[in-house]
Design a protein around this motif. Structure first.
Motif, mmCIF file in Angstrom:
data_model
loop_
_atom_site.group_PDB
_atom_site.id
_atom_site.type_symbol
_atom_site.label_atom_id
_atom_site.label_comp_id
_atom_site.label_asym_id
_atom_site.label_seq_id
_atom_site.Cartn_x
_atom_site.Cartn_y
_atom_site.Cartn_z
ATOM 1 N N LEU A 1 0.820 -1.225 0.000
ATOM 2 C CA LEU A 1 0.000 0.000 0.000
ATOM 3 C C LEU A 1 0.851 1.271 0.000
ATOM 4 N N LEU A 2 1.741 1.402 0.988
ATOM 5 C CA LEU A 2 2.544 2.619 1.060
ATOM 6 C C LEU A 2 3.516 2.694 -0.109
ATOM 7 N N ARG B 1 1.598 4.098 -2.981
ATOM 8 C CA ARG B 1 1.329 5.530 -2.765
ATOM 9 C C ARG B 1 2.589 6.348 -3.037
ATOM 10 N N ARG C 1 -5.423 14.871 2.982
ATOM 11 C CA ARG C 1 -4.315 14.311 3.767
ATOM 12 C C ARG C 1 -3.067 14.221 2.908
ATOM 13 N N ASP D 1 -4.475 10.401 8.764
ATOM 14 C CA ASP D 1 -4.867 9.016 9.007
ATOM 15 C C ASP D 1 -5.803 8.954 10.200
ATOM 16 N N GLU E 1 -9.703 3.567 -3.115
ATOM 17 C CA GLU E 1 -9.893 2.443 -2.196
ATOM 18 C C GLU E 1 -10.920 2.774 -1.121
HETATM 19 C C1 IPM Z 1 -5.292 4.037 5.801
HETATM 20 C C2 IPM Z 1 -4.681 2.879 6.523
HETATM 21 C C3 IPM Z 1 -3.205 2.789 6.167
HETATM 22 C C4 IPM Z 1 -2.555 4.077 6.606
HETATM 23 C C5 IPM Z 1 -2.489 1.570 6.760
HETATM 24 C C6 IPM Z 1 -3.153 0.277 6.355
HETATM 25 C C7 IPM Z 1 -1.029 1.548 6.401
HETATM 26 O O1 IPM Z 1 -4.871 2.986 7.894
HETATM 27 O O2 IPM Z 1 -5.303 4.022 4.556
HETATM 28 O O3 IPM Z 1 -5.776 4.958 6.465
HETATM 29 O O4 IPM Z 1 -2.127 4.200 7.774
HETATM 30 O O5 IPM Z 1 -2.461 4.983 5.783
#
Ligand code: IPM
Ligand code: MN
Length: 349
Positions: free
Chosen positions: A88-89, A92, A128, A244, A274
């Motif tokens: 995920l990160l 991004r 954000r 977050d 998402e």
């Molecule tokens: C979000 C989630 C993610 C984040 C996690 C899963 C890494 O909590 O998309 O808010 O902290 O950004």
């Protein structure tokens, strides 16, 4: 012809993405939108089998997509952090999706834990920052495991990174054209390096937007006001970690994780949409999870592709379903199964 990369991911991700794709197909047909999907099996299962997170070949293919549609990342058999950071990160950061756009909007008929607040009070958007701050992963241990251990975790804020995020927020506030009010949410009273930079850039950029009213609220107070007076907010801009945290509060006041959607946006590149809730492993495969957050994420994707009419039609249908049909937005309590909720949104288009 749009090319949409689909990453269903872990847990209930595939179930909610299936409903999102069902709705996408219906709305695309109705609005003569042509697209193709390419599905990628990134996630915990693939990692456990092959040790791969995001292979380079997949990164290269994703770079050619018009958008990425993601379900959820997180697997109970994988140590926390590996998939989140590795998939995920990583996506991004790699695609410089420097904005995480998270609307907090209470739809009619949806239960909110806030007494005496309704859809007219809860309608704001959190911008954000999505590639810097404490998420950068900078830090170190001193004397790891020892009695005098120190763990450093550094918030990394660049002038350019902060400025592009703040600029996006001003543009977005102007375009949204609601109260034309942008709130900077930070912690200038304690984090005197990072938030000094944010505060300076915010006030500098503000001069270019005389039509946008501005104010500053500390993050702790932001949590308080989101609950007591959510109607005060129009657009909030904040850093990665604060964003977050406050968007989980936001998700709850708009009816829960079942409805909260977000977009990881690179205005000049590949964006990724998402549902903001996780993979909900305990509900996996039961056909009880709420797919509306994933469906709304598909709506945001349509909007960002420039298909605003289709996005609006999707949202109108979701509003009909929440106001007239669903008993609750919680998993297992909707009065309908996951796939039936997808069908309802299609039927009401
Ligand atoms: C979000 C989630 C993610 C984040 C996690 C899963 C890494 O909590 O998309 O808010 O902290 O950004
Ligand atoms: Mn989160």
């Amino acid at each position: 012809m749009y090319r949409i990369a689909v990453i269903p991911g872990d847990g209930t991700g595939p179930e909610v993405i299936a409903e999102g794709l069902k709705v996408l197909e219906a709305v695309a047909t109705a609005h003569s939108i042509r697209y193709e999907t390419v599905v990628y099996d990134l996630g915990g299962e693939r990692y456990l089998k092959t040790g791969e997170l995001v292979p380079d070949s997949v990164v290269n293919e994703l770079a050619d997509a018009d958008a990425i549609y993601l379900g959820a990342i997180g697997h109970p058999d994988v140590k926390p952090g590996i998939l989140e950071q590795g998939i995920l990160l990583n996506l991004r950061f790699h695609f410089e999706q420097y904005i995480n756009l998270r609307p907090v909007k209470l739809y009619p008929g949806v239960w909110t834990p806030l007494k005496d607040k309704g859809p007219e009070d809860i309608d704001f958007v959190v911008v954000r920052e999505n590639t810097e701050g404490l998420y950068k992963g900078l830090g170190e241990f001193h004397n790891k495991g020892g009695e005098d251990e120190i763990a450093l975790q550094i918030s990394h804020n660049t002038r350019k990174g902060v400025e592009r995020c703040i600029r996006f927020a001003f543009e977005y506030t102007r375009k949204r054209n609601r109260d034309k009010k942008l709130t900077l949410c930070g912690k200038t009273n304690v984090l005197t390096y990072a938030w000094d930079l944010w505060d300076r850039v915010f006030h500098e950029v503000a001069k270019e937007y005389p039509d946008v009213a501005t104010n500053y609220v500390n993050v702790d107070a932001t949590c308080m006001w989101m609950i007591k007076n959510p109607e005060w907010f129009d657009v909030i801009v904040t850093d990665n970690l604060f964003g977050d945290i406050i968007t989980d509060v936001g998700a709850m006041i708009q009816g829960g994780m079942g409805i909260a959607a977000g977009g990881n946006i690179n205005p000049e590149g590949v964006s990724m949409f998402e549902p903001i809730g996780g993979s909900a492993p305990k509900y996996t495969g039961m056909n009880v999870i709420n797919p509306l957050a994933a469906i709304c994420a598909a709506g945001m994707m349509l909007e960002y592709l420039g298909e605003e009419k289709a996005a609006k039609a999707l949202e109108t249908s979701v509003i009909k379903v929440t106001s007239e049909r669903l008993k609750s937005l919680s998993a297992g309590k909707m009065g309908y199964s996951t796939s039936e909720v997808g069908d309802l949104v299609v039927d009401n288009l």
